[in-house]
Design a protein around this motif. Structure first.
Motif, mmCIF file in Angstrom:
data_model
loop_
_atom_site.group_PDB
_atom_site.id
_atom_site.type_symbol
_atom_site.label_atom_id
_atom_site.label_comp_id
_atom_site.label_asym_id
_atom_site.label_seq_id
_atom_site.Cartn_x
_atom_site.Cartn_y
_atom_site.Cartn_z
ATOM 1 N N ALA A 211 -25.389 9.275 20.163
ATOM 2 C CA ALA A 211 -25.320 9.521 21.609
ATOM 3 C C ALA A 211 -23.877 9.680 22.064
ATOM 4 C CB ALA A 211 -25.992 8.372 22.364
ATOM 5 N N LEU A 212 -23.015 8.788 21.596
ATOM 6 C CA LEU A 212 -21.597 8.872 21.951
ATOM 7 C C LEU A 212 -20.976 10.139 21.383
ATOM 8 C CD1 LEU A 212 -18.987 7.655 23.084
ATOM 9 C CD2 LEU A 212 -18.776 6.336 20.964
ATOM 10 N N GLY A 213 -21.298 10.460 20.128
ATOM 11 C CA GLY A 213 -20.746 11.656 19.505
ATOM 12 C C GLY A 213 -21.158 12.930 20.216
ATOM 13 N N THR A 214 -22.405 12.980 20.680
ATOM 14 C CA THR A 214 -22.862 14.163 21.415
ATOM 15 C C THR A 214 -22.122 14.290 22.743
ATOM 16 O OG1 THR A 214 -25.049 13.861 20.415
ATOM 17 C CG2 THR A 214 -24.892 15.408 22.233
ATOM 18 N N ALA A 215 -21.881 13.158 23.398
ATOM 19 C CA ALA A 215 -21.103 13.184 24.646
ATOM 20 C C ALA A 215 -19.696 13.706 24.388
ATOM 21 C CB ALA A 215 -21.066 11.787 25.256
ATOM 22 N N ILE A 216 -19.071 13.243 23.307
ATOM 23 C CA ILE A 216 -17.719 13.688 22.972
ATOM 24 C C ILE A 216 -17.711 15.179 22.650
ATOM 25 C CG2 ILE A 216 -15.882 13.494 21.249
ATOM 26 C CD1 ILE A 216 -16.640 10.501 21.018
ATOM 27 N N ALA A 217 -18.671 15.604 21.828
ATOM 28 C CA ALA A 217 -18.708 17.011 21.410
ATOM 29 C C ALA A 217 -18.939 17.943 22.587
ATOM 30 C CB ALA A 217 -19.797 17.203 20.357
ATOM 31 N N SER A 218 -19.834 17.549 23.487
ATOM 32 C CA SER A 218 -20.151 18.427 24.614
ATOM 33 C C SER A 218 -18.996 18.541 25.600
ATOM 34 C CB SER A 218 -21.403 17.928 25.343
ATOM 35 O OG SER A 218 -21.175 16.664 25.945
ATOM 36 N N ALA A 219 -18.146 17.517 25.653
ATOM 37 C CA ALA A 219 -17.063 17.499 26.642
ATOM 38 C C ALA A 219 -15.771 18.120 26.144
ATOM 39 C CB ALA A 219 -16.796 16.056 27.082
ATOM 40 N N ASN A 220 -15.695 18.466 24.845
ATOM 41 C CA ASN A 220 -14.429 18.921 24.275
ATOM 42 C C ASN A 220 -14.483 20.364 23.803
ATOM 43 O OD1 ASN A 220 -12.163 16.697 23.733
ATOM 44 N ND2 ASN A 220 -14.170 15.693 23.681
ATOM 45 N N GLY A 221 -13.320 21.033 23.889
ATOM 46 C CA GLY A 221 -13.157 22.362 23.336
ATOM 47 C C GLY A 221 -12.666 22.275 21.905
ATOM 48 N N ARG A 222 -12.174 23.398 21.393
ATOM 49 C CA ARG A 222 -11.790 23.492 19.979
ATOM 50 C C ARG A 222 -10.773 22.432 19.555
ATOM 51 N NH1 ARG A 222 -11.404 28.096 16.797
ATOM 52 N NH2 ARG A 222 -13.404 28.611 17.758
ATOM 53 N N VAL A 223 -9.712 22.273 20.333
ATOM 54 C CA VAL A 223 -8.663 21.319 19.947
ATOM 55 C C VAL A 223 -9.209 19.894 19.922
ATOM 56 C CG1 VAL A 223 -6.446 20.320 20.595
ATOM 57 C CG2 VAL A 223 -6.797 22.789 20.793
ATOM 58 N N GLY A 224 -9.933 19.523 20.956
ATOM 59 C CA GLY A 224 -10.508 18.184 21.000
ATOM 60 C C GLY A 224 -11.491 17.944 19.868
ATOM 61 N N LEU A 225 -12.295 18.937 19.541
ATOM 62 C CA LEU A 225 -13.252 18.810 18.438
ATOM 63 C C LEU A 225 -12.534 18.595 17.113
ATOM 64 C CD1 LEU A 225 -15.832 21.615 19.340
ATOM 65 C CD2 LEU A 225 -16.215 19.149 19.425
ATOM 66 N N VAL A 226 -11.449 19.348 16.896
ATOM 67 C CA VAL A 226 -10.690 19.197 15.651
ATOM 68 C C VAL A 226 -10.121 17.785 15.536
ATOM 69 C CG1 VAL A 226 -8.595 19.921 14.429
ATOM 70 C CG2 VAL A 226 -10.129 21.638 15.397
ATOM 71 N N ILE A 227 -9.555 17.281 16.624
ATOM 72 C CA ILE A 227 -8.958 15.935 16.603
ATOM 73 C C ILE A 227 -10.018 14.879 16.330
ATOM 74 C CG2 ILE A 227 -7.833 14.185 18.032
ATOM 75 C CD1 ILE A 227 -6.384 16.516 19.459
ATOM 76 N N HIS A 228 -11.145 14.958 17.032
ATOM 77 C CA HIS A 228 -12.195 13.964 16.828
ATOM 78 C C HIS A 228 -12.836 14.087 15.451
ATOM 79 C CE1 HIS A 228 -12.027 13.568 21.283
ATOM 80 N NE2 HIS A 228 -12.384 12.330 21.012
ATOM 81 N N ALA A 229 -13.033 15.310 14.989
ATOM 82 C CA ALA A 229 -13.612 15.505 13.655
ATOM 83 C C ALA A 229 -12.697 14.913 12.583
ATOM 84 C CB ALA A 229 -13.858 16.986 13.396
ATOM 85 N N ALA A 230 -11.394 15.144 12.715
ATOM 86 C CA ALA A 230 -10.447 14.580 11.752
ATOM 87 C C ALA A 230 -10.502 13.055 11.760
ATOM 88 C CB ALA A 230 -9.033 15.060 12.072
ATOM 89 N N GLY A 231 -10.649 12.482 12.941
ATOM 90 C CA GLY A 231 -10.708 11.030 13.047
ATOM 91 C C GLY A 231 -11.943 10.434 12.378
ATOM 92 N N VAL A 232 -13.110 11.032 12.604
ATOM 93 C CA VAL A 232 -14.325 10.458 12.023
ATOM 94 C C VAL A 232 -14.395 10.718 10.520
ATOM 95 C CG1 VAL A 232 -15.620 10.495 14.181
ATOM 96 C CG2 VAL A 232 -15.736 12.489 12.642
ATOM 97 N N VAL A 233 -13.836 11.842 10.057
ATOM 98 C CA VAL A 233 -13.793 12.091 8.614
ATOM 99 C C VAL A 233 -12.871 11.079 7.931
ATOM 100 C CG1 VAL A 233 -13.021 13.715 6.840
ATOM 101 C CG2 VAL A 233 -14.423 14.526 8.732
ATOM 102 N N ALA A 234 -11.729 10.799 8.541
ATOM 103 C CA ALA A 234 -10.822 9.798 7.986
ATOM 104 C C ALA A 234 -11.484 8.430 7.935
ATOM 105 C CB ALA A 234 -9.540 9.733 8.817
ATOM 106 N N ALA A 235 -12.243 8.087 8.979
ATOM 107 C CA ALA A 235 -12.952 6.806 8.991
ATOM 108 C C ALA A 235 -13.989 6.746 7.877
ATOM 109 C CB ALA A 235 -13.623 6.603 10.347
ATOM 110 N N ALA A 236 -14.658 7.868 7.621
ATOM 111 C CA ALA A 236 -15.654 7.904 6.551
ATOM 112 C C ALA A 236 -14.997 7.726 5.183
ATOM 113 C CB ALA A 236 -16.426 9.221 6.597
#
Length: 251
Positions: A211-236
């Motif tokens: 639910a939180l991830g969908t909220a983040i994804a829907s609210a962000n454009g390309r740059v924001g998506l890249v930053i958040h994607a990098a963060g969750v991949v690093a956490a994984a």
């Protein structure tokens, strides 16, 4: 603005109310099914009913959002995959262990969860974004955030409090129904979680994270998506270290 505020208030109320109703109903009907009981880190017996409760609550809370067609199925899929792992999981932890078993021809509950939530995240991302690259990035953010919240869920209240905290920055731009849905579901159960009467388990942690991830994804454009994607991949990648640090940190 007023319409969005109304949607957000309805989302929070739906998520919180449904979560409490489902949780209370499951506790009344528990019937001694020990598959829905666990011993927590302190040796106390707790139930897992918070998981299905927040999954249903967050999914219902997503319905007032314009992006409900992406959000609600992603939340439910994450909750179902997490519940499957709660009831059928084994001692193996981490992506490497489950992917290694999959290479050997064994489909573990962790692999089901990994593939199921990954597919649900990509499907939701495809509905949220127009460009192919953004679709994939949004899918990574949704599935990765679900995994991140589950990594945090190593002590009572950690995951619910993390969702409440991580949802707050997005609200500074204005009320956001999806963020309020995840907050409502988390707020409804955090007291019982902290009181060690229940735990979110994989079902609840993954559902809240989706639910939180969908909220983040829907609210962000390309740059924001890249930053958040990098963060969750690093956490994984560093999942074990993340979980150990959180487990050892004071409340």
């Amino acid at each position: 603005m007023i319409e969005n505020l109304r949607r957000s208030a309805v989302a929070f109320g739906l998520a919180a109310g449904a979560t409490r109703a489902v949780y209370a109903g499951l506790r009344r009907r528990r019937g001694g099914d020990r598959r829905w009981e666990r011993t927590n880190y302190a040796g106390r017996a707790v139930d897992l009913y918070a998981g299905p409760a927040v999954a249903v609550g967050a999914a219902l809370g997503a319905l007032p959002a314009p992006t409900r067609a992406a959000a609600a199925p992603a939340v439910l899929a994450a909750g179902v995959c997490g519940a499957y792992d709660d009831r059928n999981g084994d001692h193996r932890r981490g992506f490497r262990a489950h992917l290694g078993a999959l290479r050997d021809g064994e489909v573990t509950s962790g692999a089901v969860k990994l593939l199921g939530i990954g597919a649900a995240g990509l499907a939701a991302g495809a509905l949220l974004k127009a460009r192919p690259v953004d679709k994939v990035l949004a899918g990574v953010v949704i599935a990765g955030t679900a995994h991140l919240v589950n990594l945090i869920d190593v002590r009572p209240g950690r995951a619910a409090l993390a969702v409440l905290t991580l949802s707050t920055p997005g609200l500074l731009r204005g009320p956001e129904p999806l963020a309020l849905a995840s907050m409502g579901a988390a707020a409804a159960i955090v007291g019982d979680d902290l009181g060690e009467r229940t735990m979110l388990g994989d079902a609840g942690a993954h559902a809240l994270g989706a639910a939180l991830g969908t909220a983040i994804a829907s609210a962000n454009g390309r740059v924001g998506l890249v930053i958040h994607a990098a963060g969750v991949v690093a956490a994984a990648v560093y999942g074990d270290q993340v979980s150990r640090r959180i487990a050892g940190s004071p409340m």
